[in-house]
Design an enzyme around this catalytic site. Sequence first.
Site, PDB file in Angstrom:
ATOM      1  N   LYS A 145       0.793  -1.231   0.000  1.00 61.82           N
ATOM      2  CA  LYS A 145       0.000   0.000   0.000  1.00 61.82           C
ATOM      3  C   LYS A 145       0.826   1.283   0.000  1.00 61.82           C
ATOM      4  O   LYS A 145       0.340   2.331  -0.427  1.00 61.82           O
ATOM      5  CB  LYS A 145      -0.938   0.000   1.213  1.00 61.82           C
ATOM      6  CG  LYS A 145      -2.152  -0.917   1.085  1.00 61.82           C
ATOM      7  CD  LYS A 145      -3.186  -0.323   0.148  1.00 61.82           C
ATOM      8  CE  LYS A 145      -4.501  -1.076   0.219  1.00 61.82           C
ATOM      9  NZ  LYS A 145      -5.547  -0.454  -0.606  1.00 61.82           N
ATOM     10  N   SER A 195       0.258  -9.811  -0.774  1.00 57.20           N
ATOM     11  CA  SER A 195       0.052  -8.369  -0.661  1.00 57.20           C
ATOM     12  C   SER A 195       0.407  -7.787   0.698  1.00 57.20           C
ATOM     13  O   SER A 195       0.647  -6.582   0.803  1.00 57.20           O
ATOM     14  CB  SER A 195      -1.406  -8.029  -1.000  1.00 57.20           C
ATOM     15  OG  SER A 195      -2.285  -8.715  -0.139  1.00 57.20           O
TER      16      SER A 195
END
Length: 503
Positions: free
Chosen positions: A51, A305
């Site tokens: 992110k 992720s």
Amino acid sequence: MINDYLERILTAHVYDVAVETRLDSIPLLSARIHNRVLLKREDKQQVFSFKLRGAYNKMAKLHAEALQQGVVAASAGNHAQGVALAAQKLGCSATIVMPTTTPQIKINAVMAMGAVVMLQGDSYNDAYEYALNLAKEKGVEFIHPYDDPDVIAGQGTIAMEILHQHPGKIHAIFVPIGGGGLISGIAAYVKRLRPTIKVIGVEPEDSNAMYRSLQAGHRVELPQVGLFADGVAVRQVGEETFRLCRDLVDEILLVDSDAICAAIKDIFEDTRSIVEPSGALSVAGLKMYAKQHDLLHETMIAVASGANMNFDRLRHVSERAELGEQREAILAVTIPEKPGSFKKFCNLIGARNITEFNYRYADSQQAHVFVGISVRNREEATNLIQILQDNDLRAEDMTDNEMAKLHIRHMVGGHSRGVSNEVLYRFEFPDRPGALMNFLNKMSDRWNISLFHYRNHGADFGRVLIGIQIPHQEKEEFMHFLEELGYEFEDESNNPAYQFFLA
């Protein structure tokens, strides 16, 4: 406009804070599914998630005046850490609104980087609405976690790295989907340069906003979302991410929590790293896709992720991983309540490893046991049930029974008024095939087992709690049996927990 993303990604500002993460080979999983699996290790970023790429790319392009006023963001955790780190790097203040359900590990990480944390609402959408209003009131920039071209482009740099790191043939890239920013950026880059590579999204069954939206042809808002994979717990995807996914993504797969737990274990066994549930989505989807399409000898890439896992959640992951891999069957079996029945049942199970056994004497006619058994696949579990039924033991498959897996397995037992001369012993069995049968073979057929509890904990010995009905005049013979057995044991007959809840 899709073509604009190539330039946006190539010129993205991410490497002031991000690193080019490794593309690791996953040999054990590759061998098991007969395809080459590569893992894009975004869990190795400074904030343990991808992110920070999109957050920094967006904030680095803001005017100095906007940065001076500070920024506001909403996040379930990983975007918050990206914004906090970007703000720290760029020298601006950041206020992050997070759902009250956010894991404490993510809250602590955000605060450690100097951001102000506000907890609001039970879901990301609740926090998002509050943060939007807060940004308007303060007149500051809102940093969207996914529905922004600069954020999408920042995430797209992952695809740029993948194609640089592996210029050879790639069958498919599997990507977790929450709001859709990650897969939109990856798909925009991959489909522009190598359109034959499939880009496949993966969502949890109970947080499938993109899947439902693409089916409906418009953005759908879910009434509620599951929180196990909290990093993708989004009730509505973005407008821009929906448009990009509709035009560029080949397929979206849905996986359940057990499959996610199995994927976490797969990644751990190959890398000795523990990713968060949303970080393992891509591997769970990759395994499902390979099985559905009978795929062999192809190269597939999964994006890991993030790794912001609450430690307490590992208990649940460990409990459910084997079920997700279909390597454990949960059965409810009814056997006659008489000496020798338990031994007969264990003989029918054969060399299979018992992972769990819960039983408490209920009445003088029948015994209901809750048992977990290691199997190779679901077909073996079905065959075992048939074997038990052919031998007059009623058996029901509880492997897909959510209540049984979550609750009943921990509640089998209680007081039993019909048991006399019961003694309770705690044993340490060698955790190897045959340890239980050795116990049963040496035990007198006159003694009835009235309670049995065992759960595999992955140690080199098994912790077993057994209640046995021993007539007073046979106590000496029983003590001789214990000494001959050679297992560590402890008499728990006077334990207050036994007296309160079981005796």
